[in-house]
Design an enzyme around this catalytic site. Sequence first.
Site, PDB file in Angstrom:
ATOM      1  N   SER A 125       0.820  -1.212   0.000  1.00  0.00           N
ATOM      2  CA  SER A 125       0.000   0.000   0.000  1.00  0.00           C
ATOM      3  C   SER A 125       0.857   1.266   0.000  1.00  0.00           C
ATOM      4  CB  SER A 125      -0.905   0.000   1.224  1.00  0.00           C
ATOM      5  OG  SER A 125      -0.132   0.059   2.395  1.00  0.00           O
ATOM      6  N   LYS A 164       3.661  10.185   3.738  1.00  0.00           N
ATOM      7  CA  LYS A 164       3.664  11.285   2.769  1.00  0.00           C
ATOM      8  C   LYS A 164       4.456  12.465   3.301  1.00  0.00           C
ATOM      9  CE  LYS A 164       0.171  10.052  -0.252  1.00  0.00           C
ATOM     10  NZ  LYS A 164       0.039   8.676   0.229  1.00  0.00           N
TER      11      LYS A 164
END
Lengths: 207, 207
Positions: A125, A164
Site C-alpha cells: 500500500s 507522505k
Amino acid sequence: MRKSEIRERILEYIKYFFDERGYAPTVRDILKGCNVSSTSLVQYHLNVLEKEGQIRRDPEVFRSIQLVERNVREVPLLGTISAGEPIPVVDADTWSNRAEETLRVTTDIVGGKGDIYALKVKGTSMLDALINDGDVVIMEAAQTAEDGEMAAVWLKNEQEVTLKKVYREPGRIRLQPANSEMKPLYTGSENIEVQGKVVAVLRRLDR
Amino acid sequence: MRKSEIRERILEYIKYFFDERGYAPTVRDILKGCNVSSTSLVQYHLNVLEKEGQIRRDPEVFRSIQLVERNVREVPLLGTISAGEPIPVVDADTWSNRAEETLRVTTDIVGGKGDIYALKVKGTSMLDALINDGDVVIMEAAQTAEDGEMAAVWLKNEQEVTLKKVYREPGRIRLQPANSEMKPLYTGSENIEVQGKVVAVLRRLDR
DNA sequence: TGTTCTATAGAACACTCGTTTAACAGGAGG
DNA sequence: CCTCCTGTTAAACGAGTGTTCTATAGAACA
C-alpha cells in the site's frame, strides 16, 4: 561545570582517533593531537569529562577511553506498518520491552539524536512512497511534522496510515507522495494525525 | 596453514573481550582468558592470525588488535547511477582509490561477504524499482544474476541501465520491476548485460 | 637420520602509559 | 586581602605491555 574549549577539542579528537585507528588514544596521544603541553592537564580534563558522563575509562588500563555516545545504535523493531491499521504507539514500555527484534544501525544512517524505532512494512500500500512489502522504515516519535517532512499520517475518515510529505496550505493540508510522478492528496487538517516522522528506509534484497 | 583449535579460541576471545569491554585485549589478557601459559605462545598465534588476515595490529601499540571481520563495513561510494550511462566498472584500482566517500554500514544490512560498493542514484528513472533520486544503492560486483535476483542491467539497444529482477524464460529474458503494479519488460538475452547485483537500498530523509 | 615446520615454555628487556605529586596563576566571592 | 575553584606546568614512579631470545618437542618428509 561550564563548557571548556579544550575539552571539546579533546572529545572531538578521541572520536577522530577512534574512527581513524579503531582503538582509543592514550593520554599522550591526546597531548600531541590537541596541542596540550602536559599529560596531567590531559588527565585533568579527562577526569572532568568522565565526571560529566561524556566518556568512560577503566582505571590503569591503557587505551580504555570510550565515548559514551556510540557509533552504532540499537533500533527496536516494534511491529509492522500497513495501510489498514495505525502504527503502534510508543511509550517507555513498548520501547524497551515489546521489541520483537533489534536492528543495529550506524548513526551515519539514522543520525544521533532522538528516540527512534523501526517498523516492517506489510503489503504494497505504500508503493507511492517508494516503499515495498518487506522494507523497513525507521521512525522518530512525533506528533507534528514540519513542512516537507516525510511523516506517517493517520487519515481519520479513511481509517488508514500513509507515508507522505506534509505541507500546510491555506485551509487544507497537502500530502505529497515521494514518487514525484504521482498526484498529491488534499485533506482538511482535522482529518490527519501525525504519528511519526520517517527517518530512513531500509531495503534488503539479498537473502 | 591448517586450522588450530587454540587460534579459534583466541579469535573468539578477542571478539568476546571487545564486545564486553569496548577495547581490545592485551597479549596477557588473552593468556589468562584462553588458558594459555606463555605470552610468546599468544604472540606466536597472533602473528599467524595476522598473516592469515584475520586480525590487524599496530606494532608496539597496546590494545591495538582488531578483528578484520567487523560488525561495521566500510563501503566505498564509487559514483552515481543514472539511466543514461553504464555503472562504473569496479576493479581493484577503482575499489581502493577512487572512492568519493566511504559509507559505514552494519553487516546486519549488507551481509558479511563479497566486495560491495555503493552508488548514488541520480534522477527519477528508477522509480519503477521504488528507488528515488538521491537514494543510495549498495551493489555487489557480478556478471550474472540468478532468477529472481535484483540486478543492475545494461540494455544494449536502449543504451540504458535499469534495476530489475531478472528471470530467464524460453527464448527471452523477463525483467520485472520491484513495483508489482508495473508490467515486466521482455528482451532477448543478447541485449542485456548484468553489471551487478543490488544488495540493499538506503534512503535518508532527515537532514 | 637429519631437516624443517608447527607448537610450546620461560625469562628478560625496554618502552609505553596511567597516575601521582607539588607548585603556580588567575578569577570569583566574601 | 584571603580563600576557593578552575586551569595549568613539570617531573617522576612503577606497573603494564609488546617484543625478542633461547630452548624444547613432536610430526612430516626426504
